[in-house]
Write a protein that holds these residues in place. Structure first.
Motif, PDB file in Angstrom:
ATOM      1  N   GLU A   1       1.068  -1.270  -0.004  1.00  0.00           N
ATOM      2  CA  GLU A   1       0.072  -0.145   0.028  1.00  0.00           C
ATOM      3  C   GLU A   1       0.875   1.311  -0.075  1.00  0.00           C
ATOM      4  O   GLU A   1       2.067   1.208   0.412  1.00  0.00           O
TER       5      GLU A   1
ATOM      6  N   ARG B   1      -4.472   6.391  -9.100  1.00  0.00           N
ATOM      7  CA  ARG B   1      -5.480   5.353  -9.205  1.00  0.00           C
ATOM      8  C   ARG B   1      -4.445   4.086  -9.086  1.00  0.00           C
ATOM      9  O   ARG B   1      -3.426   3.924  -9.703  1.00  0.00           O
ATOM     10  N   SER B   2      -5.241   3.312  -8.175  1.00  0.00           N
ATOM     11  CA  SER B   2      -4.130   1.994  -8.158  1.00  0.00           C
ATOM     12  C   SER B   2      -5.179   0.824  -8.323  1.00  0.00           C
ATOM     13  O   SER B   2      -6.474   0.657  -7.575  1.00  0.00           O
ATOM     14  N   VAL B   3      -4.841  -0.167  -9.187  1.00  0.00           N
ATOM     15  CA  VAL B   3      -5.478  -1.329  -9.536  1.00  0.00           C
ATOM     16  C   VAL B   3      -4.852  -2.704  -9.078  1.00  0.00           C
ATOM     17  O   VAL B   3      -3.629  -2.472  -9.264  1.00  0.00           O
ATOM     18  N   LEU B   4      -5.604  -3.270  -8.389  1.00  0.00           N
ATOM     19  CA  LEU B   4      -4.772  -4.640  -7.940  1.00  0.00           C
ATOM     20  C   LEU B   4      -4.609  -5.532  -9.191  1.00  0.00           C
ATOM     21  O   LEU B   4      -5.586  -6.009  -9.903  1.00  0.00           O
TER      22      LEU B   4
ATOM     23  N   LYS C   1      -1.654 -11.155  -6.484  1.00  0.00           N
ATOM     24  CA  LYS C   1      -1.242 -11.121  -5.443  1.00  0.00           C
ATOM     25  C   LYS C   1      -0.162 -12.060  -5.398  1.00  0.00           C
ATOM     26  O   LYS C   1      -0.129 -12.992  -6.001  1.00  0.00           O
TER      27      LYS C   1
ATOM     28  N   LEU D   1      -6.252 -14.374  -0.784  1.00  0.00           N
ATOM     29  CA  LEU D   1      -6.856 -13.385  -1.255  1.00  0.00           C
ATOM     30  C   LEU D   1      -7.635 -12.529  -0.735  1.00  0.00           C
ATOM     31  O   LEU D   1      -7.844 -11.190  -0.879  1.00  0.00           O
TER      32      LEU D   1
ATOM     33  N   PRO E   1      -0.126  -7.088  -2.061  1.00  0.00           N
ATOM     34  CA  PRO E   1      -0.720  -6.948  -3.222  1.00  0.00           C
ATOM     35  C   PRO E   1       0.198  -6.307  -4.346  1.00  0.00           C
ATOM     36  O   PRO E   1       1.321  -5.880  -4.122  1.00  0.00           O
TER      37      PRO E   1
ATOM     38  N   TYR F   1       0.226  -4.010  -7.376  1.00  0.00           N
ATOM     39  CA  TYR F   1      -0.713  -2.714  -7.827  1.00  0.00           C
ATOM     40  C   TYR F   1       0.220  -2.266  -9.071  1.00  0.00           C
ATOM     41  O   TYR F   1       1.227  -2.110  -9.289  1.00  0.00           O
TER      42      TYR F   1
ATOM     43  N   PRO G   1      -3.775 -14.917  -9.592  1.00  0.00           N
ATOM     44  CA  PRO G   1      -4.746 -13.903 -10.089  1.00  0.00           C
ATOM     45  C   PRO G   1      -6.021 -13.352  -9.340  1.00  0.00           C
ATOM     46  O   PRO G   1      -6.241 -14.063  -8.369  1.00  0.00           O
ATOM     47  N   VAL G   2      -6.425 -12.357  -9.774  1.00  0.00           N
ATOM     48  CA  VAL G   2      -7.438 -11.532  -8.980  1.00  0.00           C
ATOM     49  C   VAL G   2      -8.657 -11.494  -9.918  1.00  0.00           C
ATOM     50  O   VAL G   2      -9.549 -10.601  -9.622  1.00  0.00           O
ATOM     51  N   TYR G   3      -8.696 -11.661 -11.263  1.00  0.00           N
ATOM     52  CA  TYR G   3      -9.562 -11.549 -12.078  1.00  0.00           C
ATOM     53  C   TYR G   3      -9.902 -12.618 -13.022  1.00  0.00           C
ATOM     54  O   TYR G   3      -8.821 -13.703 -13.054  1.00  0.00           O
TER      55      TYR G   3
END
Lengths: 273, 254
Positions: free
Chosen positions: A90, A101-104, A107, A226, A235, A237, A271-273
């Protein structure tokens, strides 16, 4: 007008980035674009590989990926010297900038593994640190079956080793007494064959032949990573100034796409998507 | 036949609200196969911002929008929906071996601003007080400043800045340390202090007898996607999310 010239981002950032984007007005050549990405060194291997994949789809876009650290990348981003920043944490209170702007993207996590015959099912952070730094050398001291601990590690320069040192050793180093391996699969095989072993692997390299330890009583499961319950996770980012447009926006969108997320899984992150 | 991709719900923001979503995750995902919850921190303001920008589905927040965020929302013309969760208590907490059990709000203020610097002044041993605090990007910091330290006062500059579970771990390891945070992150290794003789319990929180409390909320887009809508409804349901909230000392919003 799509050419960008990148200047030294001031003494504080210490990143000098230059582009050699070029176009010939009047000639029938496709325009070339540059996207500059910089920040956390530990994210470089993943982002560089995604940039190569993206290049296959968009041969006229050059994605330049540099290190420099998350803080320096953030500074360069804020000064407009780069398009996308990389941060594996962070923003600190002093760095917080609501214009960023931060996008994940994914992880990162590291698991601690032992031989299946090891009676221990978990260890605390202090104990793990003590073992990998070589301060504790006997399983008996940890409540296990007395006997020497054999520490297994990746070599210097391995991103996985850096992960372990970041997560578990707080900047310290793996003991020089550790046996070293060139690859995750070599490490996994070795731990599987040595009852006295302790090593470390990304989730994707776990095999049934090794046993992951819980850390602070949290097992290394995807769901625990997660939701930030598993202690050795962080994370990854992608930072931008507002919503990125043009090729930078396309690359960011690509990183969150199903294709890229599948690749990230192959590379050993979550992955987170 | 290709396996269906996991669908992720993204949460961002407050370290206080984090334990609630962490506890909800296994229950929610069991009832919604194919869904997974992803969570990262960054504090309350970042939680609001992530939803405003569309980089997260749900913001976890422990206070109303700051002025800065309100201006951002206005500029972007984005409206948010808020789902109140309930009230939590903020407590000062110490190592279990610390003989101090209660401090008045005034003395708490003096400890955290640095006017009182030795445990001896509080009935403890002759030793300097090690003050720990979450970072100023956390809603918890803001709330403590507002409710305990005083809007115009400043937390002592030599306070060690540590967030979330790490702060709790450090207090549990140091008999001379004091920190503050939500009861949601307390554990057996630390002891919460009473404020003016009043312990933070579900009842004292509900009645207002315990003075340091604040509202926890989930925020989302004004018209969230069905998947987000489904989670918010589940979380509000007393038989579902309500069970999770009841595990913690949170007085549910009603």
């Amino acid at each position: 007008m799509d050419r960008r010239s990148f200047v030294k981002a001031g003494g504080a950032a210490g990143i000098a980035l230059a582009t050699s984007a070029f176009s010939w007005p009047g000639m029938d050549k496709p325009r070339r674009y540059s996207v500059l990405v910089a920040g956390a060194k530990t994210m470089l291997p993943y982002v560089t590989k995604l940039a190569e994949e993206f290049r296959v789809l968009h041969p006229n876009v050059d994605i330049v990926v540099e290190g420099g650290g998350g803080g320096a990348g953030l500074l360069a981003l804020r000064r407009g010297a780069i398009d996308l920043g990389l941060m594996e944490r962070e923003m600190a209170a002093g760095e917080e900038d609501l214009a960023v702007r931060s996008v994940l993207m994914a992880k990162d996590a590291i698991g601690i593994v032992v031989h299946p015959s090891n009676p221990l099912t978990g260890l605390g952070r202090e104990a793990i640190r003590a073992v990998f730094e070589g301060a504790v050398r006997d399983w008996g001291a940890l409540g296990g079956t007395p006997g020497p601990i054999t520490v297994y590690s990746r070599r210097l320069g391995s991103a996985t080793r850096v992960s372990l040192e970041d997560f578990a050793l707080g900047g310290g180093e793996v003991t020089a007494a550790a046996r070293q391996f060139d690859s995750a699969s070599a490490m996994a095989k070795a731990v599987a064959g040595d009852a006295s072993a302790i090593g470390y692997l990304a989730l994707k390299h776990f095999t049934p032949a090794v046993r992951p330890l819980a850390v602070e009583e949290v097992a290394m499961e995807r769901s625990a990573i997660l939701v930030d319950l598993y202690p050795y996770c962080r994370p990854l980012y992608l930072l931008s100034k507002g919503e990125p447009a043009g090729p930078a926006g396309d690359f960011l969108a690509y990183c969150l796409s199903a294709a890229a997320q599948d690749k990230l899984e192959e590379y050993g992150v979550i992955p987170v998507y | 036949m290709a396996a269906e991709r996991t669908r992720y719900l993204h949460f961002r923001g407050s370290s206080t609200v984090t334990p609630l979503i962490q506890a909800a995750s296994p229950l929610y995902c069991r009832e919604h196969p194919g869904e997974a919850l992803v969570l990262t921190g960054g504090g309350t303001d970042r939680g609001y911002k992530a939803v405003l920008e569309g980089t997260s589905d749900v913001g976890m927040v422990s206070s109303e929008m700051s002025e800065q965020i309100a201006r951002l929302a206005k500029r972007q013309g984005v409206a948010l929906s808020t789902s109140p969760i309930g009230y939590d208590a903020l407590v000062a907490f110490v190592h279990p071996q610390n003989p101090v059990t209660s401090l008045s709000q005034e003395v708490l203020r003096d400890v955290f601003t640095g006017r009182v610097r030795n445990w001896m002044d509080l009935g403890g041993p002759d030793a300097p007080i090690a003050v720990l605090s979450p970072s100023s990007s956390q809603g918890t910091f803001e709330a403590w400043r507002r409710l305990v330290i005083g809007e115009r006062a400043v937390i002592r500059p030599d306070a060690q800045i540590v967030d979330g579970r790490e702060l709790v771990r450090r207090i549990a390891a140091d008999p001379l340390a004091i920190g503050y945070g939500t009861t949601l992150l307390m554990g057996p290794g630390t002891r919460a202090l009473e404020v003016g003789g009043v312990a933070a319990t579900f009842d004292t929180l509900a009645s207002g007898a315990y003075p340091v409390r604040r509202q926890l909320l989930l925020v989302a887009a004004a018209e969230p996607e069905p998947r987000v809508q489904a989670f918010l409804a589940w979380f509000k349901d007393p038989a579902k999310g309500g069970q999770v909230i009841r595990q913690f000392d949170v007085v549910p919003a009603e």
